[in-house]
Design a protein around this motif. Structure first.
Motif, PDB file in Angstrom:
ATOM      1  N   ALA A  98      15.279  -0.299  -1.409  1.00 11.28           N
ATOM      2  CA  ALA A  98      16.088   0.873  -1.745  1.00 11.28           C
ATOM      3  C   ALA A  98      16.908   1.318  -0.544  1.00 11.28           C
ATOM      4  CB  ALA A  98      15.186   2.013  -2.226  1.00 11.28           C
ATOM      5  N   GLY A  99      16.295   1.313   0.644  1.00 12.48           N
ATOM      6  CA  GLY A  99      17.040   1.695   1.846  1.00 12.48           C
ATOM      7  C   GLY A  99      18.206   0.761   2.115  1.00 12.48           C
ATOM      8  N   ALA A 100      17.980  -0.548   1.931  1.00 13.74           N
ATOM      9  CA  ALA A 100      19.053  -1.517   2.170  1.00 13.74           C
ATOM     10  C   ALA A 100      20.193  -1.321   1.176  1.00 13.74           C
ATOM     11  CB  ALA A 100      18.503  -2.933   2.073  1.00 13.74           C
ATOM     12  N   CYS A 101      19.869  -1.109  -0.096  1.00  8.32           N
ATOM     13  CA  CYS A 101      20.914  -0.915  -1.105  1.00  8.32           C
ATOM     14  C   CYS A 101      21.665   0.393  -0.883  1.00  8.32           C
ATOM     15  CB  CYS A 101      20.296  -0.932  -2.505  1.00  8.32           C
ATOM     16  SG  CYS A 101      19.758  -2.550  -3.065  1.00  8.32           S
ATOM     17  N   ALA A 102      20.930   1.456  -0.538  1.00  5.76           N
ATOM     18  CA  ALA A 102      21.598   2.734  -0.284  1.00  5.76           C
ATOM     19  C   ALA A 102      22.540   2.624   0.907  1.00  5.76           C
ATOM     20  CB  ALA A 102      20.558   3.827  -0.045  1.00  5.76           C
TER      21      ALA A 102
ATOM     22  N   TRP B  91       7.422 -11.522  -8.015  1.00  7.46           N
ATOM     23  CA  TRP B  91       7.662 -10.989  -6.680  1.00  7.46           C
ATOM     24  C   TRP B  91       9.150 -10.865  -6.365  1.00  7.46           C
ATOM     25  CZ3 TRP B  91       4.186  -8.492  -3.994  1.00  7.46           C
ATOM     26  CH2 TRP B  91       2.834  -8.758  -4.220  1.00  7.46           C
ATOM     27  N   LEU B  92       9.997 -11.315  -7.280  1.00  3.55           N
ATOM     28  CA  LEU B  92      11.441 -11.107  -7.129  1.00  3.55           C
ATOM     29  C   LEU B  92      11.900  -9.834  -7.828  1.00  3.55           C
ATOM     30  CD1 LEU B  92      12.711 -14.757  -7.775  1.00  3.55           C
ATOM     31  CD2 LEU B  92      12.269 -13.641  -5.574  1.00  3.55           C
ATOM     32  N   SER B  93      10.983  -9.123  -8.439  1.00  3.81           N
ATOM     33  CA  SER B  93      11.322  -7.947  -9.237  1.00  3.81           C
ATOM     34  C   SER B  93      10.693  -6.688  -8.658  1.00  3.81           C
ATOM     35  CB  SER B  93      10.825  -8.141 -10.673  1.00  3.81           C
ATOM     36  OG  SER B  93      10.865  -6.934 -11.392  1.00  3.81           O
ATOM     37  N   PRO B  94      11.462  -5.608  -8.486  1.00  8.59           N
ATOM     38  CA  PRO B  94      10.866  -4.331  -8.058  1.00  8.59           C
ATOM     39  C   PRO B  94       9.802  -3.835  -9.023  1.00  8.59           C
ATOM     40  CG  PRO B  94      13.254  -4.267  -7.842  1.00  8.59           C
ATOM     41  CD  PRO B  94      12.930  -5.530  -8.577  1.00  8.59           C
ATOM     42  N   ILE B  95       9.981  -4.109 -10.326  1.00  6.87           N
ATOM     43  CA  ILE B  95       8.953  -3.705 -11.291  1.00  6.87           C
ATOM     44  C   ILE B  95       7.676  -4.498 -11.034  1.00  6.87           C
ATOM     45  CG2 ILE B  95       8.380  -3.603 -13.744  1.00  6.87           C
ATOM     46  CD1 ILE B  95      11.345  -3.259 -14.327  1.00  6.87           C
ATOM     47  N   GLY B  96       7.815  -5.784 -10.689  1.00 12.57           N
ATOM     48  CA  GLY B  96       6.658  -6.588 -10.331  1.00 12.57           C
ATOM     49  C   GLY B  96       5.967  -6.061  -9.095  1.00 12.57           C
TER      50      GLY B  96
ATOM     51  N   LEU C 273      -2.454   9.119  -7.934  1.00 18.12           N
ATOM     52  CA  LEU C 273      -1.382   9.277  -6.950  1.00 18.12           C
ATOM     53  C   LEU C 273      -0.564   7.996  -6.825  1.00 18.12           C
ATOM     54  CD1 LEU C 273      -3.168  11.279  -4.111  1.00 18.12           C
ATOM     55  CD2 LEU C 273      -1.186  12.041  -5.446  1.00 18.12           C
ATOM     56  N   LEU C 274      -1.232   6.865  -6.757  1.00 27.30           N
ATOM     57  CA  LEU C 274      -0.519   5.596  -6.648  1.00 27.30           C
ATOM     58  C   LEU C 274       0.279   5.320  -7.913  1.00 27.30           C
ATOM     59  CD1 LEU C 274       0.132   3.021  -5.144  1.00 27.30           C
ATOM     60  CD2 LEU C 274      -2.019   2.047  -5.960  1.00 27.30           C
ATOM     61  N   TYR C 275      -0.303   5.618  -9.066  1.00 28.98           N
ATOM     62  CA  TYR C 275       0.397   5.418 -10.331  1.00 28.98           C
ATOM     63  C   TYR C 275       1.677   6.258 -10.373  1.00 28.98           C
ATOM     64  CZ  TYR C 275       1.103   5.064 -15.403  1.00 28.98           C
ATOM     65  OH  TYR C 275       1.626   4.837 -16.645  1.00 28.98           O
ATOM     66  N   GLY C 276       1.583   7.526  -9.972  1.00 31.00           N
ATOM     67  CA  GLY C 276       2.759   8.388  -9.987  1.00 31.00           C
ATOM     68  C   GLY C 276       3.817   7.949  -8.998  1.00 31.00           C
ATOM     69  N   PHE C 277       3.404   7.635  -7.768  1.00 30.48           N
ATOM     70  CA  PHE C 277       4.391   7.264  -6.760  1.00 30.48           C
ATOM     71  C   PHE C 277       4.928   5.847  -6.975  1.00 30.48           C
ATOM     72  CE2 PHE C 277       2.751  10.993  -4.661  1.00 30.48           C
ATOM     73  CZ  PHE C 277       3.898  11.501  -4.057  1.00 30.48           C
ATOM     74  N   GLY C 278       4.232   5.039  -7.775  1.00 33.20           N
ATOM     75  CA  GLY C 278       4.816   3.772  -8.184  1.00 33.20           C
ATOM     76  C   GLY C 278       6.070   3.995  -9.019  1.00 33.20           C
ATOM     77  N   HIS C 279       6.034   5.000  -9.902  1.00 28.43           N
ATOM     78  CA  HIS C 279       7.225   5.344 -10.682  1.00 28.43           C
ATOM     79  C   HIS C 279       8.347   5.824  -9.765  1.00 28.43           C
ATOM     80  CE1 HIS C 279       4.236   5.335 -13.901  1.00 28.43           C
ATOM     81  NE2 HIS C 279       5.226   5.312 -14.768  1.00 28.43           N
ATOM     82  N   ALA C 280       7.989   6.660  -8.785  1.00 31.84           N
ATOM     83  CA  ALA C 280       9.008   7.158  -7.863  1.00 31.84           C
ATOM     84  C   ALA C 280       9.639   6.019  -7.085  1.00 31.84           C
ATOM     85  CB  ALA C 280       8.392   8.184  -6.908  1.00 31.84           C
ATOM     86  N   ALA C 281       8.830   5.049  -6.634  1.00 35.06           N
ATOM     87  CA  ALA C 281       9.357   3.917  -5.874  1.00 35.06           C
ATOM     88  C   ALA C 281      10.337   3.102  -6.708  1.00 35.06           C
ATOM     89  CB  ALA C 281       8.206   3.035  -5.398  1.00 35.06           C
ATOM     90  N   ALA C 282       9.984   2.848  -7.980  1.00 38.05           N
ATOM     91  CA  ALA C 282      10.895   2.111  -8.856  1.00 38.05           C
ATOM     92  C   ALA C 282      12.172   2.905  -9.090  1.00 38.05           C
ATOM     93  CB  ALA C 282      10.207   1.807 -10.188  1.00 38.05           C
ATOM     94  N   GLY C 283      12.044   4.217  -9.267  1.00 34.40           N
ATOM     95  CA  GLY C 283      13.235   5.042  -9.458  1.00 34.40           C
ATOM     96  C   GLY C 283      14.165   5.008  -8.261  1.00 34.40           C
ATOM     97  N   LEU C 284      13.588   5.035  -7.059  1.00 37.18           N
ATOM     98  CA  LEU C 284      14.407   4.975  -5.848  1.00 37.18           C
ATOM     99  C   LEU C 284      15.170   3.649  -5.761  1.00 37.18           C
ATOM    100  CD1 LEU C 284      12.037   6.534  -3.154  1.00 37.18           C
ATOM    101  CD2 LEU C 284      13.883   7.627  -4.417  1.00 37.18           C
ATOM    102  N   VAL C 285      14.504   2.550  -6.128  1.00 29.15           N
ATOM    103  CA  VAL C 285      15.169   1.241  -6.077  1.00 29.15           C
ATOM    104  C   VAL C 285      16.396   1.226  -6.974  1.00 29.15           C
ATOM    105  CG1 VAL C 285      14.940  -1.180  -6.745  1.00 29.15           C
ATOM    106  CG2 VAL C 285      13.149  -0.084  -5.404  1.00 29.15           C
TER     107      VAL C 285
ATOM    108  N   LEU D  86      10.662   0.638  -0.997  1.00 29.31           N
ATOM    109  CA  LEU D  86      11.367   1.541  -0.079  1.00 29.31           C
ATOM    110  C   LEU D  86      12.345   0.771   0.793  1.00 29.31           C
ATOM    111  CD1 LEU D  86       8.483   3.942   1.024  1.00 29.31           C
ATOM    112  CD2 LEU D  86      10.190   4.275  -0.773  1.00 29.31           C
ATOM    113  N   ALA D  87      11.932  -0.404   1.273  1.00 34.12           N
ATOM    114  CA  ALA D  87      12.826  -1.202   2.115  1.00 34.12           C
ATOM    115  C   ALA D  87      14.049  -1.671   1.330  1.00 34.12           C
ATOM    116  CB  ALA D  87      12.070  -2.405   2.681  1.00 34.12           C
TER     117      ALA D  87
END
Length: 553
Positions: free
Chosen positions: A269-273, A241-246, A183-195, A266-267
């Motif tokens: 991504a929300g700020a950029c959106a 720690w400066l990278s969303p992928i990181g 679950l964490l592995y899958g939602f890690g991809h989703a988090a990066a995609g949202l960013v 998520l934070a």
């Protein structure tokens, strides 16, 4: 009738809704976007899903013995190995799950970022550039509806991928691949995609052109990957720690299962959106916040020719791919000196290297890497070769071809840039690979060898362009099928060597007939035959385009 009553009875302006709802029509636009992407999105999601599942399943064969996994830890525990994979903490408990996260998470999140960026730019800036957004906005559709719909579609695609990854990996029943980690592995991809979708929401406000918006957002993806690689390979991991992928990698699926780094995604991504919505209110439809440069009073002589005009249209993408492949080649070249130590204890990799020609480990490894570099170059060739289709569907081809410009000369200009530009990109990849490889091994002779190995794939790229022009000429609605050529080449030419695919599958790809330099000996006959096939495909495609009707607006 008084003036007061006349004002009261006046109809509301077109496009206004009660309360001035800036999101009016979003739900309809979401359905429309999903309808348009009914093939594109499932292909993206299934490709990412199957690639991950195939790789995870291959680990049970590649590293079936604990000693094999211990050898893999030793091969990865170097600055070059960590730069290509991820944080060293994964090596502390290197089971199948941690191995998957370590080797795949950084790579696949880049692909998810690419998917998300293209979704947002396709349904926002591309709609404005073609004029469709202005027509839609003249109805009861709010100012922010297009951007909200595009972000919603990206979110749905990312979440669908996350759930399928979680279900698929759990269903493999592999040791160390549990439900919580999956679950964490899958939602890690989703988090990066949202960013990266949110980053694209900002870049589409800056420029008036789709390619500029996509290129800027993808440059951010590249910087994020570079920061992650630099941080993981150094003593101080602060850069990561400066990278969303990181951030995603430091959630450590299957190791620590930490969810809180995803909150950073998520934070951000929300700020950029939010910034994207604010910026969209400060520009006109079809315009960008960055002012357009004033052009020359008269066109240069080059712009009056089909080739010069095509080169002007492609120069940004050509420059980006050239720089990216040079750096990618240099990155692989920097570990060429450590290749023998990294791979000597992995039996399946050694067998794959032996099948490339039986040369030294560095040469054999270089021949495998060359397949990856060539596939990336083929991505540029397909994009450039399909540009005439984009011009046609956008309505820009018809006015040009209404003049004295022939169809063959118009398409020929784009093909020349696709095929010639692909060769230049290959040259730059070989130069980066050769310079860094010669420096890491101390063998100056590798530079001309690797440049020659890269250029040997040029005829295969020309065949790829030929396939694209045949589809464009005879079956324009199926033009996107040209993407199967580079995808198939990567799956069979690279993964197939490790997973032992049958030899006949490699023969179906034009890249499978290129001699695997520098590990194998040079053979001119297949390169000549590929060049002749490419010429025949180009003639066939041009013949089809001359005979069919244009898609008009």
């Amino acid at each position: 009738m008084t003036s007061a009553s006349t004002a009261a009875e006046a109809p509301a302006p077109v496009g206004q809704v009660a309360g001035g709802n800036a999101l009016a029509g979003t739900r309809t636009l979401i359905r429309f976007a999903l309808r348009r992407d009914r093939i594109r999105l499932p292909v993206w999601i299934l490709a990412l899903l199957l690639g991950t599942l195939m790789t995870a399943n291959s680990f049970t064969t590649l590293y079936s013995d604990p000693q094999d996994r211990a050898n893999a830890v030793r091969s990865m525990d170097s600055p070059a190995g960590l730069a290509l994979s991820g944080p060293r903490h994964y090596l502390d408990d290197h089971g199948f799950g941690s191995m998957l996260s370590h080797q795949m998470l950084g790579f696949t999140t880049v692909l998810v970022g690419l998917m998300s960026v293209l979704i947002v730019t396709r349904h926002t800036r591309a709609e404005e550039e073609t004029g469709r957004a202005e027509l839609v906005r003249s109805t009861v559709v709010g100012r922010h509806a297009h951007l909200a719909a595009a972000l919603s579609v990206a979110v749905l695609a990312d979440l669908a991928l996350a759930l399928l990854l979680a279900l698929g990996l759990t269903g493999l029943g592999m040791e160390g691949v549990d439900t919580a980690g999956s679950l964490l592995y899958g939602f890690g991809h989703a988090a990066a995609g949202l960013v990266f979708a949110a980053v694209a929401a900002v870049t589409v406000q800056l420029t008036a052109h789709t390619r500029g918006a996509s290129g800027t957002a993808l440059a951010v993806v590249g910087v994020a990957y570079a920061l992650r690689a630099a941080g993981d390979s150094g003593e101080n991991g602060a850069l990561s720690w400066l990278s969303p992928i990181g951030w995603v990698q430091r959630s450590y699926p299957y190791v620590d299962n930490r969810w809180w780094p995803l909150l950073l995604c998520l934070a951000f991504a929300g700020a950029c959106a939010a910034a994207g919505f604010v910026l969209s209110s400060r520009r006109d439809v079809g315009a960008g916040l960055r002012p357009e440069k004033l052009g020359r009073p008269t066109a240069s002589d080059a712009l009056t020719t089909p080739l010069g005009f095509a080169l002007r249209l492609h120069r940004g993408m050509l420059t980006g791919f050239g720089a990216g492949l040079f750096l990618m080649g240099a990155m692989y070249g920097s570990i060429l000196g450590d290749a023998e130590d990294m791979l000597k204890d992995i039996d399946r990799i050694q067998e794959a290297l032996d099948r490339t020609g039986g040369a030294g480990v560095a040469e054999s490894f270089a021949s495998m890497v060359m397949v990856v570099l060539t596939v990336v170059a083929a991505v540029y060739v397909v994009m450039a070769a399909l540009r005439p289709r984009s011009e046609e569907t956008a309505g820009r081809a018809e006015p040009l071809l209404a003049t004295g410009l022939s169809r063959s000369r118009w398409v020929g200009g784009h093909l020349a840039v696709a095929m010639g530009g692909g060769t230049v990109v290959l040259l730059l990849a070989g130069l980066g690979f050769g310079i860094a490889g010669a420096a890491s091994t101390g063998d100056a002779g590798l530079l001309p060898d690797l440049v020659g190995a890269a250029l040997a794939y040029a005829p295969a790229l020309w065949v790829t362009a030929g396939v694209a022009v045949v589809l464009f000429g005879w079956f324009p609605r199926a033009s996107q099928a040209a993407w199967l050529v580079p995808v198939y080449a990567f799956v069979v030419g690279y993964l197939g060597q490790i997973l032992r695919f049958p030899g006949w599958m490699n023969n179906l790809s034009p890249f499978g007939h290129v001699p695997r330099l520098p590990a194998a000996d040079m053979e001119w006959t297949p390169l000549l035959l590929l060049s002749l096939v490419a010429a025949g495909l180009v003639r066939l495609g041009l013949a089809g385009f001359r005979r069919r009707d244009l898609e008009t607006k």
